[in-house]
Design an enzyme around this catalytic site. Structure first.
Site, PDB file in Angstrom:
ATOM      1  N   HIS A  25      -2.485  -5.681  74.395  1.00  0.00           N
ATOM      2  CA  HIS A  25      -1.237  -5.631  73.696  1.00  0.00           C
ATOM      3  C   HIS A  25      -1.563  -5.649  72.000  1.00  0.00           C
ATOM      4  O   HIS A  25      -1.957  -6.255  71.711  1.00  0.00           O
ATOM      5  CB  HIS A  25      -0.267  -7.022  74.543  1.00  0.00           C
ATOM      6  CG  HIS A  25       1.236  -6.367  73.725  1.00  0.00           C
ATOM      7  ND1 HIS A  25       2.296  -5.790  74.735  1.00  0.00           N
ATOM      8  CD2 HIS A  25       2.436  -6.160  72.889  1.00  0.00           C
ATOM      9  CE1 HIS A  25       3.377  -5.538  74.300  1.00  0.00           C
ATOM     10  NE2 HIS A  25       3.149  -5.685  72.723  1.00  0.00           N
ATOM     11  N   CYS A  52       3.387  -8.425  79.232  1.00  0.00           N
ATOM     12  CA  CYS A  52       1.465  -7.419  78.778  1.00  0.00           C
ATOM     13  C   CYS A  52       0.873  -8.434  78.005  1.00  0.00           C
ATOM     14  O   CYS A  52      -0.464  -8.337  78.815  1.00  0.00           O
ATOM     15  CB  CYS A  52       2.646  -6.499  77.933  1.00  0.00           C
ATOM     16  SG  CYS A  52       3.509  -5.670  78.305  1.00  0.00           S
TER      17      CYS A  52
END
Length: 553
Positions: A141, A87
């Site tokens: 993130h 991510c």
């Protein structure tokens, strides 16, 4: 004799001069405002861990009517690739248009502005050019890799929105058969029974629609980014979506390791092993396998999560004026559903790196595009679509604040027969040559091997080599494994052809291509804190919690 005309000097404090200057300033300001107001709005919608499990992408099992309808009106890329199947590295790479090796981010624990370079982001560039920028849900993130603020105030015009129910993601909120709450992987729920009576992605959808309503009559263009959490694990979604996918649809689950693939290429999917329902299966480490029946349950839950996101997407899109709005739908990376015996991302395989990429733009003719493209291409593409000042290509090892390591997709969107490289580069780190408990997500100081991969029209080639985290260099003399897949006959990447003599030429060609792209020398030196301007430093200090700096062995 020529006559000479002498111009009389007008004093600077002359009233007429002052009026003329004011008029010029007003006209220039009006022109700028008109140019800004004529630019379209932009909505960037990101799903998390979504492979192209979409009807219009050819998945006959997927029920995604809302995405399918948008795709019919859009350009959609069938071969778009993430730069790393994790991510934070993928999102930071996409939003800065710099590759993970430039950002020095392969995990979650450094902030590029202070660790690699004070690089401009996609929303920041639009903000600096008159757009109002706002983030809802998971775009960057959260945590260290975005300075605990989703890069506010640099990227966003106001603090970002995160659903209050995000904090229950890893809490025991999944009822089992007896009603006991567990931390399950597979978690069908009733929305009203959940903490706060809702779910994170529903909260994000509501917030995004509220923003659209508030901005409806404003003249300033906006850049709205909406990040949905699903289909990221756990599969905690309303139970009604599971009913769309009887397990019989999936048959016996593919769940085996293919022959001839080096151990370093493999990941042991440790994140799902931590879930209560998976723990009960006592799956052997590291290779498993997961029982076939439970594999079918995972597939059912994944597909149900995709339909859940599709429903939220359709509801959000109903509030969008498509006459003056560009809509982009994408994912940060893919996810394995039993292919190669894996149930996660964390690899260099096709299923972990390939993502959906859909671009709707008023005035652009809808088309399917089969060229190979990358997520680092998105930044320069959106800049060109709205006619902002174009972004220059980065030179090798460039530390410029604003440049791109991608290519604008505008020629492909317009159907122009431009020359296109048709190649995508990605990478994934490992702590060692055989799977261990931190193989999925090794922290930077523990990385000892880097796997570099290139996807060309017919082939994927991957090489795993020694990596030194102190100076981010690779040693091409220490190789731990190679892979070569022929996508003309093996789109699932089940047969490694690297040792076949008839493929030696293509293997060496692709290896040379990777070496040219990723050959970083030790002269890069130890990472240093990057210097910000005094204005940037004030903003950084005002909004930063304590930054955790990586330690080095």
């Amino acid at each position: 004799m020529k006559s000479i005309v002498r111009l009389k000097k007008v004093p600077a404090n002359n009233p007429m001069t002052t009026h003329i200057i004011k008029l010029i300033v007003i006209l220039f300001t009006v022109r700028i405002v008109l140019c800004v107001n004529q630019r379209p709005n932009i909505i960037l919608i990101l799903a998390d861990d979504l492979r192209p499990t979409i009807g219009k992408y050819g998945d006959q099992l997927a029920f995604t009517p809302n995405l399918d309808r948008l795709i019919e009106r859009s350009c959609y890329f069938t071969k778009a690739y993430s730069q790393q199947a994790l991510c934070a590295p993928s999102r930071n790479s996409m939003l800065t248009s710099r590759r993970p090796d430039t950002l020095h981010l392969y995990d979650f624990y450094s902030y590029w502005r202070t660790f690699a370079g004070n690089f401009t982001t996609l929303p920041q560039y639009f903000k600096e050019n008159g757009y109002y920028t706002y983030s809802v849900g998971k775009i960057f993130h959260p945590g260290v890799s975005s300075n605990f603020t989703d890069d506010y105030p640099f990227s966003w015009s106001e603090p970002t929105f995160h659903p209050s129910t995000e904090r229950y993601m890893n809490q025991p909120v999944c009822p089992d058969g007896s009603g006991t709450l567990r931390t399950n992987l597979i978690c069908p729920v009733k929305k009203f029974s959940q903490p706060e009576g809702t779910l994170p992605d529903i909260e994000s959808k509501v917030e995004a629609k509220n923003f659209l309503a508030a901005f409806k009559n404003r003249s300033q263009p906006f850049f709205l980014a909406v990040g949905f959490h699903k289909p990221h694990i756990p599969f905690r979604i309303p139970d009604k979506y599971f009913k769309l996918y009887p397990q019989t649809k999936f048959g016996n689950s593919t769940n085996w390791r293919q022959y001839g693939v080096p151990d370093v290429a493999w990941n042991p999917y440790t994140d799902i092993r931590k879930r209560h329902d998976v723990k009960q299966l006592d799956i052997p480490f590291p290779y498993g396998p997961i029982p076939s029946a439970f594999g079918m349950s995972i597939k059912q839950a994944y597909y149900a999560s995709v339909s859940y996101i599709d429903n939220l997407f359709g509801n959000l899109l109903s509030a969008v004026d498509l006459n003056n709005t560009i809509v982009v739908f994408a994912s940060d990376h893919g996810w394995s559903l039993g292919e190669h015996g894996e149930w996660a991302k964390y690899s260099n395989f096709e299923v972990a790196l390939r993502v959906p990429l859909v671009v709707y733009a008023p005035g652009i003719t809808p088309r399917r595009i089969d060229n190979i493209v990358e997520l680092v291409d998105l930044f320069p593409t959106l800049v060109d679509l709205v006619n902002l000042p174009p972004i220059a290509k980065c030179k090798r090892f460039s530390k410029k604040k604003l440049c791109t390591e991608g290519n604008s997709l505008l020629p492909l969107l317009k159907g122009l027969s431009a020359r296109w490289p048709d190649q995508a580069f990605s990478q994934y780190p490992r702590p060692g040559p055989i799977p261990r408990k931190n193989s999925d997500k090794p922290r930077l100081p523990k990385i000892r091997i880097m796997g570099y991969t290139v996807r060309k029209t017919d082939f994927r080639y991957t090489i795993w080599m020694r990596f030194y985290p102190r100076n981010f260099s690779s040693d091409w003399s220490q190789i731990f494994g190679e892979e070569l897949y022929d996508h003309r006959f093996d789109s699932a990447e089940n047969e490694n052809l690297v040792d076949r003599r008839e493929f030696k030429r293509i293997r060496l060609e692709l290896r040379s291509l990777l070496k040219k792209q990723f050959s970083f020398g030790a002269s890069l030196g130890r990472p240093q804190r990057k210097k910000l301007s005094w204005r940037e430093a004030l903003l950084y200090e005002a909004y930063r919690p304590q930054i955790l700096q990586p330690s080095y062995p």
